[in-house]
Scaffold this motif. Structure first.
Motif, PDB file in Angstrom:
ATOM      1  N   VAL A 170      -3.805  42.347  25.064  1.00 14.63           N
ATOM      2  CA  VAL A 170      -2.332  42.245  25.650  1.00 14.63           C
ATOM      3  C   VAL A 170      -2.132  43.558  26.169  1.00 14.63           C
ATOM      4  CG1 VAL A 170       0.076  41.773  25.343  1.00 14.63           C
ATOM      5  CG2 VAL A 170      -1.946  40.713  23.860  1.00 14.63           C
ATOM      6  N   PRO A 171      -2.142  43.820  27.674  1.00 11.91           N
ATOM      7  CA  PRO A 171      -1.773  45.162  28.231  1.00 11.91           C
ATOM      8  C   PRO A 171      -0.399  45.613  27.609  1.00 11.91           C
ATOM      9  CG  PRO A 171      -2.651  43.555  29.883  1.00 11.91           C
ATOM     10  CD  PRO A 171      -2.302  42.622  28.550  1.00 11.91           C
ATOM     11  N   PRO A 172      -0.129  46.892  27.817  1.00 14.58           N
ATOM     12  CA  PRO A 172       1.388  47.333  27.667  1.00 14.58           C
ATOM     13  C   PRO A 172       2.430  46.671  28.656  1.00 14.58           C
ATOM     14  CG  PRO A 172      -0.045  49.117  28.053  1.00 14.58           C
ATOM     15  CD  PRO A 172      -0.980  47.960  28.124  1.00 14.58           C
ATOM     16  N   GLY A 173       3.337  46.497  27.995  1.00  9.72           N
ATOM     17  CA  GLY A 173       4.691  45.818  28.879  1.00  9.72           C
ATOM     18  C   GLY A 173       5.058  44.606  28.407  1.00  9.72           C
ATOM     19  N   GLU A 174       5.598  43.895  28.960  1.00  2.74           N
ATOM     20  CA  GLU A 174       6.203  42.599  28.650  1.00  2.74           C
ATOM     21  C   GLU A 174       5.391  41.463  29.173  1.00  2.74           C
ATOM     22  OE1 GLU A 174      10.984  43.312  28.605  1.00  2.74           O
ATOM     23  OE2 GLU A 174       9.818  43.138  30.428  1.00  2.74           O
ATOM     24  N   TRP A 175       5.084  40.342  28.136  1.00  2.00           N
ATOM     25  CA  TRP A 175       4.107  39.353  28.540  1.00  2.00           C
ATOM     26  C   TRP A 175       4.486  37.879  27.922  1.00  2.00           C
ATOM     27  CZ3 TRP A 175       0.458  40.036  32.063  1.00  2.00           C
ATOM     28  CH2 TRP A 175       0.003  41.389  32.410  1.00  2.00           C
ATOM     29  N   TRP A 176       4.681  36.962  28.669  1.00  2.00           N
ATOM     30  CA  TRP A 176       4.716  35.633  27.923  1.00  2.00           C
ATOM     31  C   TRP A 176       3.506  35.047  27.476  1.00  2.00           C
ATOM     32  CZ3 TRP A 176       9.488  34.230  27.088  1.00  2.00           C
ATOM     33  CH2 TRP A 176      10.450  34.773  27.952  1.00  2.00           C
ATOM     34  N   ILE A 177       3.343  34.726  26.513  1.00  2.00           N
ATOM     35  CA  ILE A 177       2.212  34.032  25.873  1.00  2.00           C
ATOM     36  C   ILE A 177       2.392  32.563  25.646  1.00  2.00           C
ATOM     37  CG2 ILE A 177       0.466  34.451  23.962  1.00  2.00           C
ATOM     38  CD1 ILE A 177       0.866  37.247  23.875  1.00  2.00           C
ATOM     39  N   VAL A 178       1.998  31.669  26.045  1.00  2.33           N
ATOM     40  CA  VAL A 178       2.465  30.244  25.758  1.00  2.33           C
ATOM     41  C   VAL A 178       0.884  29.436  25.606  1.00  2.33           C
ATOM     42  CG1 VAL A 178       2.925  28.295  27.324  1.00  2.33           C
ATOM     43  CG2 VAL A 178       3.936  30.615  27.650  1.00  2.33           C
ATOM     44  N   ASP A 179       1.398  28.684  24.610  1.00  2.00           N
ATOM     45  CA  ASP A 179       0.123  27.455  24.700  1.00  2.00           C
ATOM     46  C   ASP A 179       1.121  26.228  24.746  1.00  2.00           C
ATOM     47  OD1 ASP A 179      -1.566  25.605  23.484  1.00  2.00           O
ATOM     48  OD2 ASP A 179      -2.242  27.004  21.856  1.00  2.00           O
ATOM     49  N   GLY A 180       0.363  25.464  25.792  1.00  2.00           N
ATOM     50  CA  GLY A 180       1.122  24.459  26.299  1.00  2.00           C
ATOM     51  C   GLY A 180       1.149  23.216  25.285  1.00  2.00           C
ATOM     52  N   ALA A 181       0.049  23.173  24.573  1.00  2.00           N
ATOM     53  CA  ALA A 181      -0.300  21.984  23.939  1.00  2.00           C
ATOM     54  C   ALA A 181      -1.002  22.643  22.206  1.00  2.00           C
ATOM     55  CB  ALA A 181      -1.235  21.063  24.238  1.00  2.00           C
ATOM     56  N   GLU A 182      -0.248  23.415  21.574  1.00  2.00           N
ATOM     57  CA  GLU A 182      -0.693  23.983  20.404  1.00  2.00           C
ATOM     58  C   GLU A 182      -1.071  22.822  19.471  1.00  2.00           C
ATOM     59  OE1 GLU A 182      -1.888  26.519  18.999  1.00  2.00           O
ATOM     60  OE2 GLU A 182      -0.997  27.052  17.040  1.00  2.00           O
ATOM     61  N   GLY A 183      -2.123  22.528  18.966  1.00  2.00           N
ATOM     62  CA  GLY A 183      -2.787  21.453  18.226  1.00  2.00           C
ATOM     63  C   GLY A 183      -3.259  20.473  19.115  1.00  2.00           C
ATOM     64  N   GLY A 184      -3.668  20.689  20.240  1.00  2.00           N
ATOM     65  CA  GLY A 184      -4.161  19.682  21.195  1.00  2.00           C
ATOM     66  C   GLY A 184      -5.073  18.524  20.548  1.00  2.00           C
ATOM     67  N   VAL A 185      -5.909  18.922  19.627  1.00  2.00           N
ATOM     68  CA  VAL A 185      -7.029  18.110  19.068  1.00  2.00           C
ATOM     69  C   VAL A 185      -6.048  16.801  18.114  1.00  2.00           C
ATOM     70  CG1 VAL A 185      -7.283  19.472  16.909  1.00  2.00           C
ATOM     71  CG2 VAL A 185      -9.134  17.683  17.851  1.00  2.00           C
ATOM     72  N   ASN A 186      -4.829  17.520  17.441  1.00  2.04           N
ATOM     73  CA  ASN A 186      -4.121  16.476  16.824  1.00  2.04           C
ATOM     74  C   ASN A 186      -3.570  15.630  17.477  1.00  2.04           C
ATOM     75  OD1 ASN A 186      -4.563  17.616  14.305  1.00  2.04           O
ATOM     76  ND2 ASN A 186      -2.940  19.182  14.305  1.00  2.04           N
ATOM     77  N   TYR A 187      -3.102  15.905  18.847  1.00  2.00           N
ATOM     78  CA  TYR A 187      -2.395  15.171  19.936  1.00  2.00           C
ATOM     79  C   TYR A 187      -3.325  14.232  20.311  1.00  2.00           C
ATOM     80  CZ  TYR A 187      -0.319  14.325  24.386  1.00  2.00           C
ATOM     81  OH  TYR A 187       0.259  13.360  25.383  1.00  2.00           O
ATOM     82  N   VAL A 188      -4.336  14.598  20.470  1.00  2.00           N
ATOM     83  CA  VAL A 188      -5.729  13.602  21.002  1.00  2.00           C
ATOM     84  C   VAL A 188      -5.850  12.592  19.894  1.00  2.00           C
ATOM     85  CG1 VAL A 188      -7.886  13.324  21.660  1.00  2.00           C
ATOM     86  CG2 VAL A 188      -6.593  15.342  22.487  1.00  2.00           C
ATOM     87  N   TYR A 189      -5.819  12.811  18.904  1.00  2.00           N
ATOM     88  CA  TYR A 189      -5.912  11.944  17.655  1.00  2.00           C
ATOM     89  C   TYR A 189      -4.814  11.315  17.242  1.00  2.00           C
ATOM     90  CZ  TYR A 189     -10.890  12.496  17.223  1.00  2.00           C
ATOM     91  OH  TYR A 189     -12.271  12.621  17.370  1.00  2.00           O
ATOM     92  N   GLY A 190      -3.534  11.358  17.768  1.00  2.00           N
ATOM     93  CA  GLY A 190      -2.405  10.559  17.261  1.00  2.00           C
ATOM     94  C   GLY A 190      -1.772  11.126  16.414  1.00  2.00           C
TER      95      GLY A 190
END
Length: 264
Positions: A76-96
């Motif tokens: 992570v470089p210096p400064g302000e950054w958005w860190i996003v996971d659009g589907a945290e736990g994607g494998v759980n999602y995929v398996y319902g």
């Protein structure tokens, strides 16, 4: 009122935008049969949710960049950054399964400042702003008050792709089983840390942690009164090779125990 607190409602809305996209395709009965099917769904949901979140965050904080985990890894470089996971736990999602979420964390100079974890199944919104506490649906979170590792509920999350990391993880699980009340291993990273922040579990550890889940979890847990470091005791930073998050009364004992199994 802390520096970034005014941004929180807008970030919650952005997380909801991503969650709405995910809910539109969620199938509790899904049971993919091979890796190609899993990957196809995972790529689709991550891309669509991140796009929805990015559109909602656009212009909210002009000074902040958008960190690409595939390009930057945990650097992570210096400064302000958005860190996003659009589907945290994607494998759980995929398996319902229900344990999946949208995570959004604002990091400044490597230190998480604000985070939102939106889990639409259950209508759960976890929020934290540095210096302002951690909350679930507006109610304060607090870590466990335990101080005896023998009665500790430990949770962990598997990570890494090398046999050496897997072997070390196995030794750590065995050692924890021999010295604590219970050990649970689950994914994704964010969810077990949330249970530490809420006091349901007492200790969390992970090797080769992923950045989005860990950054969100570290802020939530520490704002709930927990301690977050590397297993060695060094301060946690985005580039840390591992992470240990625990109730204050258990952190030192857990670190000593895990440090004893770092090497074969």
């Amino acid at each position: 009122m802390t520096e970034y607190a005014d941004l929180l409602p807008a970030v919650v809305k952005a997380a909801n935008r991503g969650a709405e996209f995910l809910m539109g395709g969620f199938d509790p009965g899904a049971r993919p049969l091979d890796r190609n099917a899993i990957r196809a769904v995972a790529v689709h949901i991550e891309g669509g949710s991140r796009a929805a979140v990015r559109e909602a965050l656009d212009g909210l904080l002009p000074s902040a960049g958008w960190l690409d985990e595939d390009e930057n890894g945990n650097d992570v470089p210096p400064g302000e950054w958005w860190i996003v996971d659009g589907a945290e736990g994607g494998v759980n999602y995929v398996y319902g399964l229900p344990e999946w979420a949208v995570t959004i964390t604002l990091v400044r100079d490597g230190v998480p400042q604000l985070t939102v974890v939106r889990q639409p199944i259950g209508d759960l919104t976890y929020t934290a702003v540095k210096g302002a506490g951690a909350h679930l649906n507006g109610d304060p979170l607090r870590v466990s008050a335990k101080n005896d590792l023998r009665v500790a509920m430990v949770t962990a999350s598997q990570a890494g792709n090398s046999p050496a990391v897997h072997a070390r993880f196995g030794r750590a699980i065995t050692t924890m089983l021999d010295n604590t009340l219970l050990v649970r291993n689950t994914i994704p990273t964010t969810f077990p840390i949330l249970t530490v922040a809420s006091g349901q579990h007492d200790v969390f550890f992970q090797y080769d942690p992923d950045l989005p889940g860990t950054a969100a979890g570290v802020l939530l847990a520490t704002e709930a009164g927990g301690v977050a470091t590397e297993i060695s005791g060094a301060p946690w930073v985005p580039q840390s090779p591992d992470v240990l998050i625990a109730a204050p009364g258990l952190h030192a004992a857990a670190a000593k125990l895990l440090d004893s199994v770092q090497q074969p």
